[in-house]
Write a protein that holds these residues in place. Sequence first.
Motif, short mmCIF file in Angstrom:
data_model
loop_
_atom_site.label_atom_id
_atom_site.label_comp_id
_atom_site.label_asym_id
_atom_site.label_seq_id
_atom_site.Cartn_x
_atom_site.Cartn_y
_atom_site.Cartn_z
N ARG A 133 0.88 -1.19 0.35
CA ARG A 133 0.29 0.48 -0.29
C ARG A 133 0.66 0.91 -0.62
O ARG A 133 1.72 1.64 1.09
CB ARG A 133 -1.40 -0.05 1.44
CG ARG A 133 -1.66 -1.47 1.09
CD ARG A 133 -3.34 -0.83 0.54
NE ARG A 133 -4.17 -1.85 0.50
CZ ARG A 133 -3.87 -2.64 -0.37
NH1 ARG A 133 -3.11 -3.39 -1.34
NH2 ARG A 133 -5.17 -3.95 -0.01
N GLY A 134 0.81 2.22 -1.20
CA GLY A 134 1.46 3.22 -1.13
C GLY A 134 3.19 2.73 -1.15
O GLY A 134 3.92 1.50 -2.19
N ASP A 135 3.82 3.13 -0.23
CA ASP A 135 4.96 3.05 0.09
C ASP A 135 5.90 2.20 1.28
O ASP A 135 6.73 1.57 1.85
CB ASP A 135 6.40 3.78 -0.02
CG ASP A 135 6.21 5.21 1.08
OD1 ASP A 135 5.21 4.44 1.68
OD2 ASP A 135 6.86 5.78 1.37
N LEU A 136 4.20 1.52 1.84
CA LEU A 136 4.39 0.46 2.43
C LEU A 136 4.16 -1.20 2.25
O LEU A 136 3.39 -1.15 1.75
CB LEU A 136 3.11 0.80 3.57
CG LEU A 136 3.31 1.97 4.57
CD1 LEU A 136 1.43 2.12 5.16
CD2 LEU A 136 4.29 2.22 5.02
N VAL A 137 5.76 -1.67 2.45
CA VAL A 137 5.76 -3.31 2.49
C VAL A 137 4.94 -4.24 3.31
O VAL A 137 5.60 -4.13 4.79
CB VAL A 137 6.78 -4.04 1.39
CG1 VAL A 137 6.26 -4.82 0.83
CG2 VAL A 137 5.94 -2.32 -0.19
N ASP A 149 -5.92 4.50 3.78
CA ASP A 149 -6.39 5.06 2.05
C ASP A 149 -5.01 5.16 1.76
O ASP A 149 -3.80 6.20 1.87
CB ASP A 149 -7.11 7.23 2.79
CG ASP A 149 -7.23 6.95 1.51
OD1 ASP A 149 -7.41 6.82 0.18
OD2 ASP A 149 -8.13 8.91 1.43
N ASP A 150 -5.17 4.63 0.73
CA ASP A 150 -3.55 4.99 0.02
C ASP A 150 -3.47 5.51 -1.81
O ASP A 150 -2.74 5.69 -2.10
CB ASP A 150 -2.76 3.56 0.14
CG ASP A 150 -3.87 2.79 -1.08
OD1 ASP A 150 -4.86 3.19 -1.17
OD2 ASP A 150 -3.83 1.59 -1.48
N GLU A 151 -5.05 6.43 -1.38
CA GLU A 151 -5.21 7.02 -2.34
C GLU A 151 -4.30 8.09 -2.58
O GLU A 151 -4.04 8.54 -3.70
CB GLU A 151 -6.32 7.60 -3.02
CG GLU A 151 -8.02 6.77 -3.24
CD GLU A 151 -8.93 7.21 -3.16
OE1 GLU A 151 -9.46 7.32 -3.21
OE2 GLU A 151 -9.71 5.53 -3.49
N ASP A 152 -3.81 8.88 -1.44
CA ASP A 152 -3.10 10.30 -1.53
C ASP A 152 -1.56 10.01 -1.44
O ASP A 152 -1.00 11.05 -1.93
CB ASP A 152 -3.73 11.09 0.21
CG ASP A 152 -5.03 10.90 -0.33
OD1 ASP A 152 -5.62 11.27 -1.63
OD2 ASP A 152 -5.35 11.32 0.65
#
Length: 234
Positions: A137-141, A230-233
């Motif tokens: 999610r985004g830069d989280l793994v 929320d990972d849209e931003d």
Amino acid sequence: MPYKIMIAEDDADIAELISLYLENDDFQVVLAQNGKEALELFEKMDIDLLIVDLMMPELNGYETIRKIREVSKIPILILSAKSMNQDKVLGLGIGADMYMTKPFDALELVAQVKAMIRRSYHFSTSGQEPSSFFLKRGDLVYDPEKMCLKKAGKEISLTAYELKLLVAMMKAPGRVFTKLQLYQVISRDFCQADEDTIMVHISRIRSKIEEDPSKPKYIKTVRGLGYRFDDEDV
């Protein structure tokens, strides 16, 4: 091999009572009369869970938790006569996972210990994801096999409860989780949500994954309802 529980408690009667109930459920118990002794024993033994009083001689519970959190992610349960909300918020804020007040029900305490052990050490046995699955999610793994979270390639240190909460939200981006639902993620044995516990855990997670915790991009507050990942931003 039985799980090893350390009880850091200066009241011998309380320590013996808890020990009796835990040993009756096949836990191995280690007793420490103060924070200093708890740290010394912790360095020598493989402790799986800590039950700690806050008001102890030589080294209080707060400092004991801080020092253990510097080197370990084991689940920590505070058992204290201090029942003010600020005491609970402070205890959870420095790294404890659960907070129970005295007087307490010994059977409830044992049930909570079992739940914490199950959540912390059986976390990767649900069979929900294959070992090769990475949750991004985004830069989280999140790597479920290693049970670790990385942000932009750098590992983020999270307690077992913080990790469970974050992963549950990462799996359902956009979903609004109530505080009750999040509380049940870490302790399904208790249906009464503890809002302070969840608020402190969310605050700690934000401090570790957000660039600016005061303006979170990942974990958003939905006023009057709960929280949303929320990972849209990002």
